[in-house]
Design a protein around this motif. Sequence first.
Motif, PDB file in Angstrom:
ATOM      1  N   VAL A 162       0.841  -1.203   0.000  1.00  0.00           N
ATOM      2  CA  VAL A 162       0.000   0.000   0.000  1.00  0.00           C
ATOM      3  C   VAL A 162       0.875   1.251   0.000  1.00  0.00           C
ATOM      4  N   HIS A 163       1.961   1.198   0.793  1.00  0.00           N
ATOM      5  CA  HIS A 163       2.898   2.319   0.841  1.00  0.00           C
ATOM      6  C   HIS A 163       3.503   2.580  -0.543  1.00  0.00           C
ATOM      7  N   ARG A 164       3.922   1.523  -1.225  1.00  0.00           N
ATOM      8  CA  ARG A 164       4.515   1.690  -2.553  1.00  0.00           C
ATOM      9  C   ARG A 164       3.501   2.244  -3.555  1.00  0.00           C
ATOM     10  N   ALA A 165       2.250   1.792  -3.433  1.00  0.00           N
ATOM     11  CA  ALA A 165       1.218   2.315  -4.326  1.00  0.00           C
ATOM     12  C   ALA A 165       1.013   3.814  -4.108  1.00  0.00           C
ATOM     13  N   ALA A 166       1.055   4.241  -2.842  1.00  0.00           N
ATOM     14  CA  ALA A 166       0.926   5.674  -2.547  1.00  0.00           C
ATOM     15  C   ALA A 166       2.115   6.454  -3.095  1.00  0.00           C
ATOM     16  N   GLN A 167       3.310   5.873  -2.971  1.00  0.00           N
ATOM     17  CA  GLN A 167       4.491   6.508  -3.553  1.00  0.00           C
ATOM     18  C   GLN A 167       4.321   6.687  -5.059  1.00  0.00           C
ATOM     19  N   TYR A 168       3.909   5.619  -5.724  1.00  0.00           N
ATOM     20  CA  TYR A 168       3.749   5.668  -7.189  1.00  0.00           C
ATOM     21  C   TYR A 168       2.750   6.755  -7.577  1.00  0.00           C
TER      22      TYR A 168
END
Length: 244
Positions: free
Chosen positions: A219-225
């Motif tokens: 989820v964190h990586r998706a928010a970063q993207y």
Amino acid sequence: MPTTPPMSVAVVIPAKDEAARIAATIRGVRTIPGVSAVVVVDDGSTDGTAAIAAREGAEVVRHPRNHGKADAMMSGLGRVSGLRRVGRLEESTSVLFVDADLEASAQAVGALVGPVARGEADLTIATLPEQKGSAGGHGLVVGLARHGIEELTGWSPHQPLSGMRCLSPAAIAAATPFARGWGVEVGMTVDVLDAGLTILEVPCDLQHRVTGTDWRSQVHRAAQYRDVALALGVRRLRRRLGPA
């Protein structure tokens, strides 16, 4: 080695739930020559981050709820500006952004200060060695950031998402207000280069907590993207629209 002229540096540390690490990080940055103030922005922590930072002598800014990295960094700059107004910091003070989880390795961020002090760069960015326990998984976000910066500026950074950065006053003026959320580093890089200023990547022997592979990490990586894509999109739109 070139002689580095004295330079006042204010350290800004955005932090959320870093009670276990913030004290060691503050102590690490205090060993850096020229550090005149350490500002910790407690971005909605539910632990003792703020109390520990205050006990270590840091200036503490508290957000009652989490606002995200970019807003925390802007709050830190606001406190730095306040310290300038009351004469506790010089107008020429540069700002060193440091992640809260570096612990004792934070002293190595001092390598970013010299090139800015000597006028060799307006923005220096730390490049990190391979991290202990690294699980990978950042390829998509890093690739988007790197290729987007290269498309817009012609410069291809080695570590486009590195959060350890030293900015001259000119770079701060060019880069603010910051892009939202996790797009802050990408937006900063593009804006500083668009202003005709110079960026230098500097190797720093730093270790911090790595993102894992569980669902929260994804989820964190998706928010970063999302935030990186938005920062790049806003800057592409500015190019199309041209000067106001």
